[in-house]
Scaffold this active site. Structure first.
Site, mmCIF file in Angstrom:
data_model
loop_
_atom_site.group_PDB
_atom_site.id
_atom_site.type_symbol
_atom_site.label_atom_id
_atom_site.label_comp_id
_atom_site.label_asym_id
_atom_site.label_seq_id
_atom_site.Cartn_x
_atom_site.Cartn_y
_atom_site.Cartn_z
ATOM 1 N N SER A 70 40.589 34.276 19.415
ATOM 2 C CA SER A 70 41.396 35.002 20.390
ATOM 3 C C SER A 70 41.819 36.366 19.845
ATOM 4 O O SER A 70 41.745 37.384 20.545
ATOM 5 C CB SER A 70 42.639 34.177 20.748
ATOM 6 N N ASP B 271 39.109 35.540 27.100
ATOM 7 C CA ASP B 271 40.248 35.216 26.247
ATOM 8 C C ASP B 271 41.512 35.036 27.078
ATOM 9 O O ASP B 271 42.290 34.111 26.846
ATOM 10 C CB ASP B 271 40.463 36.306 25.196
ATOM 11 N N LYS C 10 39.430 40.406 20.788
ATOM 12 C CA LYS C 10 40.049 41.608 21.369
ATOM 13 C C LYS C 10 39.842 42.817 20.468
ATOM 14 O O LYS C 10 39.650 43.923 20.947
ATOM 15 C CB LYS C 10 41.541 41.356 21.620
ATOM 16 N N HIS D 193 46.217 44.892 13.058
ATOM 17 C CA HIS D 193 46.780 43.843 13.911
ATOM 18 C C HIS D 193 47.783 43.011 13.126
ATOM 19 O O HIS D 193 47.518 42.604 12.001
ATOM 20 C CB HIS D 193 45.679 42.920 14.434
ATOM 21 N N ARG E 167 45.110 27.180 27.243
ATOM 22 C CA ARG E 167 45.588 26.580 25.992
ATOM 23 C C ARG E 167 47.091 26.371 26.039
ATOM 24 O O ARG E 167 47.618 25.383 25.533
ATOM 25 C CB ARG E 167 45.224 27.484 24.809
#
Length: 431
Positions: free
Chosen positions: A183, A161, A187, A82, A168
């Site tokens: 967050s 999320d 995932k 990621h 947010r």
């Protein structure tokens, strides 16, 4: 339990139990807890923070708010990579085929671009026919049969999320470390990852502008991963200037593909080899970074990484001829060279300025759902530390609109700063 009691407890900076956090997340997801209470909760977290244990409980509760993939019957180790997002960051498109070519199956769910940060899915969609909407079952089948998947997040993963993120965005609670970390990690966990490499960008073109902020986020996500029983490593990488040369969707796809042909800007190639080495070590395919790097390089040299990209594109319905002939990609009608106004050394190529200029050209979105132009963007030809003569090319603008081209010229020129003295190049990785 009552939502208001949980909000008050966090307002008073007390530690929440796993049960309280789970109650709140479940209630918010199914609509029993309204947006205004979730907003108050998010603000309390922003102001008072959370312990690593609380943040891990929040992450796991959000992951469990929908389907959690179990990939253990499909692969021995489910690796995921990621990036926290940046300008010119097309790394997944090059790294994943390299990893798969080294014998480590890899499945990834990516996102779209928002703001100045480009999205992997938008880049992939510049290949005609490429599907980014695989179902969960299609994801599993392709991972098992082909050993490589790159698709969008299916709707049933971590719905809490999605709801919390939207809230947010409009309540001023985006920059909360526990909320950012949970967050990202929820995932990864929901998508079945058991080993996670996090590429945390720091600098002018990153959401974390300082090394201290980047380190705090990286350490928190590694702690969450460890507490949740996932093997996790985070790299802090530079995003003061764009990564590689290309910024824009088709242009970045071309650069990512050319990398697997063995042709890439030096900084981008180095970045890909380093990240791939870490993924191979974490996934148990290499004993150390040196071996991982050698395997990664070999996958480019022998063409096996390119073969894996072909396999991926074909499996997801894309026109594989684009992988072999990048001249087929859609090109912009207007191409203009931006020239250096003075001689000297490049001291800055402001990544955020370049990213925002590419959005203005049409390469990104000002808001969710905006259409994008795959052909437009920039090729950055000079980087920090490079010597330059007055009149020499700094970058190329690729545009489809004369007015936007004019604005982009001014914007991208302002991203470059010059020094009369030599300037050291920026590090690719900090730690």
């Amino acid at each position: 339990m009552r939502a208001v009691d949980i909000i008050i407890k966090k307002r008073e900076n007390e530690q929440l139990t796993a049960q309280e956090i789970d109650f709140f997340v479940r209630g918010f997801t199914n609509g029993d807890i309204p947006d205004y209470q979730a907003s108050a909760f998010a603000m309390a977290v922003l102001l008072n923070g959370m312990t690593n244990f609380e943040t891990t409980d929040l992450t796991l509760s959000m992951a469990r708010s929908g389907q959690v993939l179990d990939l253990s019957k499909i692969v021995d180790v489910a690796v995921d990579k990621h990036s926290s997002g940046g300008v010119g960051d097309k790394t997944s498109i090059s790294v994943m085929p390299m990893v798969a070519a080294c014998g480590l199956p890899v499945g990834k769910m990516s996102g779209r671009g928002l703001g100045f940060s480009g999205g992997t899915l938008d880049k992939l969609e510049s290949i005609p026919g490429y599907r980014v909407d695989l179902t969960t079952e299609e994801f599993k089948t392709q991972l098992k049969e082909k050993g490589i998947v790159l698709t969008g997040q299916s709707l049933d993963l971590a719905p809490a999320d999605g709801k919390m993120y939207a809230l947010r965005d409009v309540t001023g609670t985006v920059p909360s470390m526990p909320l950012i970390a949970s967050s990202i990690m929820c995932k990864k966990i929901a998508a079945g990852a058991t080993a996670i490499v996090l590429d945390v960008k720091v600098g002018l073109g990153a959401f974390m502008e300082t090394l201290e902020q980047g380190r705090e986020l990286a350490e928190l996500m590694v702690d969450i991963g460890r507490l949740a029983g996932r093997k996790t490593v985070a790299l802090l990488s530079d995003m003061n200037q764009p990564l590689g040369s290309a910024v824009g969707n088709s242009l970045e796809m071309i650069e990512a593909i050319e990398t697997l042909h063995g042709k890439a800007p030096a900084d981008y190639m180095e970045h890909c080899l380093h990240v791939t080495a870490h993924v191979l070590v974490l996934g148990g395919r290499a004993k150390d970074l040196a071996e991982g790097r050698a395997l990664a390089q070999r996958s480019i040299d022998d063409g096996s990484a390119l073969d894996k990209l072909r396999l991926l594109v074909r499996a997801q319905g894309g026109d594989v001829s684009y992988v072999d002939d990048t001249s087929k990609f859609e090109r912009a009608k207007l191409i203009e060279v931006v020239k250096a106004p003075q001689s000297g050394f490049i001291s800055q190529v402001h990544a955020r300025t370049v990213g925002e200029a590419s959005v203005a050209l049409g390469a990104g979105r000002a808001k969710k759902g905006d259409p994008i132009d795959h052909a437009v963007g920039f090729l950055i030809l000079k980087k920090v530390g490079d010597a330059v003569q007055a009149g020499e090319a700094l970058c190329e603008i690729h545009a489809n609109d004369a007015e936007k081209l004019k604005e982009a010229h001014q914007a991208v020129l302002s991203a470059f700063q010059f020094s009369p003295e030599p300037v050291p190049p920026l590090p690719l990785f900090y730690e």
